[in-house]
Scaffold this motif. Structure first.
Motif, PDB file in Angstrom:
ATOM      1  N   THR A 474     -40.747 -39.334  71.525  1.00 52.52           N
ATOM      2  CA  THR A 474     -39.694 -38.850  70.626  1.00 52.52           C
ATOM      3  C   THR A 474     -40.338 -38.053  69.503  1.00 52.52           C
ATOM      4  OG1 THR A 474     -38.353 -40.806  71.106  1.00 52.52           O
ATOM      5  CG2 THR A 474     -37.789 -39.534  69.132  1.00 52.52           C
ATOM      6  N   ASP A 477     -39.656 -36.494  62.559  1.00 49.23           N
ATOM      7  CA  ASP A 477     -38.814 -35.665  61.681  1.00 49.23           C
ATOM      8  C   ASP A 477     -39.549 -34.403  61.242  1.00 49.23           C
ATOM      9  OD1 ASP A 477     -36.829 -37.555  61.878  1.00 49.23           O
ATOM     10  OD2 ASP A 477     -37.342 -38.572  60.000  1.00 49.23           O
ATOM     11  N   ILE A 480     -39.564 -31.873  64.088  1.00 51.23           N
ATOM     12  CA  ILE A 480     -38.235 -31.274  64.248  1.00 51.23           C
ATOM     13  C   ILE A 480     -37.999 -30.217  63.175  1.00 51.23           C
ATOM     14  CG2 ILE A 480     -35.753 -31.748  64.126  1.00 51.23           C
ATOM     15  CD1 ILE A 480     -36.361 -34.503  65.366  1.00 51.23           C
ATOM     16  N   SER A 486     -31.963 -27.853  65.742  1.00 52.92           N
ATOM     17  CA  SER A 486     -31.132 -29.023  65.478  1.00 52.92           C
ATOM     18  C   SER A 486     -31.514 -30.168  66.412  1.00 52.92           C
ATOM     19  CB  SER A 486     -29.652 -28.673  65.673  1.00 52.92           C
ATOM     20  OG  SER A 486     -29.386 -28.398  67.037  1.00 52.92           O
ATOM     21  N   ARG A 487     -31.232 -31.400  65.966  1.00 49.95           N
ATOM     22  CA  ARG A 487     -31.504 -32.558  66.804  1.00 49.95           C
ATOM     23  C   ARG A 487     -30.667 -32.525  68.082  1.00 49.95           C
ATOM     24  NH1 ARG A 487     -34.337 -36.706  64.368  1.00 49.95           N
ATOM     25  NH2 ARG A 487     -34.736 -36.400  62.132  1.00 49.95           N
ATOM     26  N   ALA A 491     -32.199 -32.613  71.807  1.00 49.65           N
ATOM     27  CA  ALA A 491     -31.860 -33.744  72.675  1.00 49.65           C
ATOM     28  C   ALA A 491     -31.685 -33.327  74.129  1.00 49.65           C
ATOM     29  CB  ALA A 491     -30.590 -34.422  72.165  1.00 49.65           C
TER      30      ALA A 491
END
Length: 575
Positions: A474, A477, A480, A486-487, A491
């Motif tokens: 994963t 932050d 990203i 954007s998350r 995804a």
């Protein structure tokens, strides 16, 4: 193995490939060489047959495949090597080579030796299949992958150095002839000689591209660059510094008495039956001479365009660009970003009997068959500009200039492209659009840049994710935020990281290119006439569909080829 050799000789005689007279001559040759080898060894000495001839005959006789270690595209995977212990490989003179479908394939010199195959099957409790290879290649492979049981370690050599007064004579450049076998009786068993050879061999084994010998204030540091990242290895004591540097300079043909100015040289080194070519740079520092040895791997520059790491859409663009009848195609990036490999791959694809290709390089790192290569020598005024002028009189179709370094070279390259030649060259810029402003900063007139420049490609090399230990992760932050996505969008993708294993270097193994390809159009030409800033040209390039280095890296990370931290490390966003 003697009985097997005798059987092979009988088979050669039965097939009419060897006569009794040739066998007698082979025996006489063995006596002349004071050798206790077999008759087959004598036939090799007299060149009646070669080992590869015998391998092919045995393969046909027993209906087996041939495995040639010299022609193998990749080295044997470490997980395959680890399946058979080194002492077992030596005892049976076999070498594991591939593993597929639950079947282990092992190279063997004697296909009739079914007992060895049965022993390996019993030991591993799995299916084992033999392929034929020469005894010489198998022994070299065993020594390479498992190590020589009689070989010295670096520690042993260093210990021996402390117990002796061995020193390397720093004399005249005539000593260099001992390295090429043209004279002298250099003792290859001297500890410092074996240590330098070991350093080079270990670098090759670990897939290093460079060896750095760096004198520090209180120590002598040795580092290998593996997959683009420097890694320190166990270093010898400081007092060995001058001996090791002198040995390397001797091997590279440098002036041993000169310690004040930079020098360049080359070393040819044999490892596992392969000839390595090392480019050596020597620069004086305040604590001694710093040496970098670049290991040149010719197989790397003979890659096809499809093997460079282009996606299908980018590959189509490249194929279109390199088939232009004229114009300039620039490849940009920092030192070590793979520009030479890309250019050589393009030339390799274009190299046909109907085309004349000339290159001007400093230095000529790799020799390419069918291409005329010119070595730049500034000390005799053989500069890029002068070489380029002379090359144009040779009526070439395609020209490669190693690097555009000044306005004179730039203008001659431009004029060459305007008179019907396709010109490849490189520049040191951070991205593709910056190459335009760099040319104009050199003094090349804007209308000449706009008229001649067809396309620019910027590139970097990213470390490949290890296929053996990659696991889903994963993103943090911070990652990203740096991706500026954007998350929700992120995804949609799955990303991986390597945890590190016996096959890789901290989760990575090998490298792959990431590219941004910029094809100029009329709107870009207008910006060039206006001397627009690089940022303006870059925005226009992205509007035209140019994918940035980071965007290309992202999609390779999303495909599991590399990792997001590696993409962020190598690339940066520009506006």
């Amino acid at each position: 193995m003697i009985e097997a050799d005798d059987f092979i000789v009988d088979m050669l005689v039965a097939r009419g490939l060897v006569t009794e007279e040739q066998i007698e001559a082979a025996k006489a040759k063995l006596q002349e060489e004071y050798s206790d080898g077999t008759v087959l060894d004598g036939l090799y000495l007299t060149k009646v047959v070669t080992e590869q001839d015998v391998v092919q005959i045995l393969a046909v006789e027993y209906g087996m495949d041939v495995y040639n270690f010299d022609d193998a595209a990749d080295r044997v995977a470490q997980e395959v090597v680890d399946m058979i212990p080194g002492e077992v490989a030596r005892r049976y003179t076999i070498m594991p080579v591939t593993m597929a479908g639950g079947i282990l394939r092992v190279a063997m010199a004697d296909p009739a030796d079914l007992e060895s195959l049965d022993a390996i099957r019993y030991l591993l409790k799995m299916d084992v299949e033999g392929v034929v290879s020469s005894k010489k290649q198998i022994k070299q492979a065993i020594s390479y992958y498992y190590g020589d049981v009689n070989a010295d370690t670096a520690d042993q050599i260093m210990t021996e150095l402390t117990e002796t007064t061995t020193d390397l004579t720093v004399g005249t450049t005539s000593d260099v002839t001992t390295e090429t076998g043209e004279g002298g009786d250099e003792d290859d068993s001297a500890p410092v000689i074996r240590l330098v050879s070991l350093l080079i061999l270990e670098a090759f084994r670990t897939r290093a591209s460079d060896i750095h010998l760096e004198p520090m204030e209180k120590r002598f540091r040795i580092r290998y660059r593996i997959d683009g990242v420097l890694s320190e290895v166990e270093s010898p004591p400081k007092y060995m510094q001058n001996q090791i540097i002198s040995r390397v300079k001797l091997m590279a043909g440098m002036d041993l008495s000169e310690h004040r100015i930079p020098q360049d040289g080359r070393i040819r080194f044999s490892a596992m039956g392969r000839e390595l070519d090392l480019r050596v740079s020597d620069v004086p520092t305040i604590y001694g001479e710093s040496i970098v040895m670049r290991i040149l791997d010719k197989s790397g520059v003979m890659l096809g365009i499809s093997e460079l790491g282009f996606y299908e859409d980018d590959q189509e663009l490249i194929q279109t660009i390199i088939n232009y009848p004229d114009g300039i195609f620039l490849v940009t990036g920092p030192t070590g970003s793979g520009k030479t490999t890309s250019l050589y791959s393009f030339l390799h694809a274009l190299n046909q009997p109907t085309r004349k290709i000339i290159t001007a390089e400093d230095p000529v790192e790799y020799e390419l068959s069918g291409i005329n290569q010119v070595q730049i020598m500034t000390e005799i005024n053989m500069t890029f500009a002068n070489a380029l002028r002379a090359m144009l009189r040779q009526a070439p179709n395609i020209i490669m200039v190693g690097e555009i370094r000044d306005s004179e070279t730039g203008e001659i390259a431009v004029n060459a492209s305007l008179t019907g030649h396709l010109v490849f060259s490189t520049l040191h810029t951070n991205d593709a659009p910056s190459a335009i402003t760099r040319l104009m900063d050199m003094g090349v007139k804007p209308f000449l840049v706009a008229s001649s420049l067809r396309a620019i490609m910027a590139q970097r090399l990213l470390r490949r994710l290890c296929k053996n230990c990659g696991e889903e992760v994963t993103l943090s932050d911070q990652q990203i935020e740096m991706l500026n996505m954007s998350r929700e969008k992120l995804a949609e993708y799955t990303f991986k990281m390597g945890k590190g294993c016996s096959e890789c270097k901290k989760g990575y193994r090998g490298r792959i290119g990431v590219y941004e390809i910029f094809i100029l159009d009329e709107s870009v030409h207008n910006l060039i006439y206006q001397r627009a800033d690089a940022s303006v040209i870059r925005r226009r390039a992205m509007q035209l569909g140019m994918r940035t280095l980071r965007e290309d890296g992202f999609r390779k990370a999303a495909a599991g080829i590399t990792t997001i931290p590696e993409v962020l490390r190598i690339t940066m966003e520009r506006t």
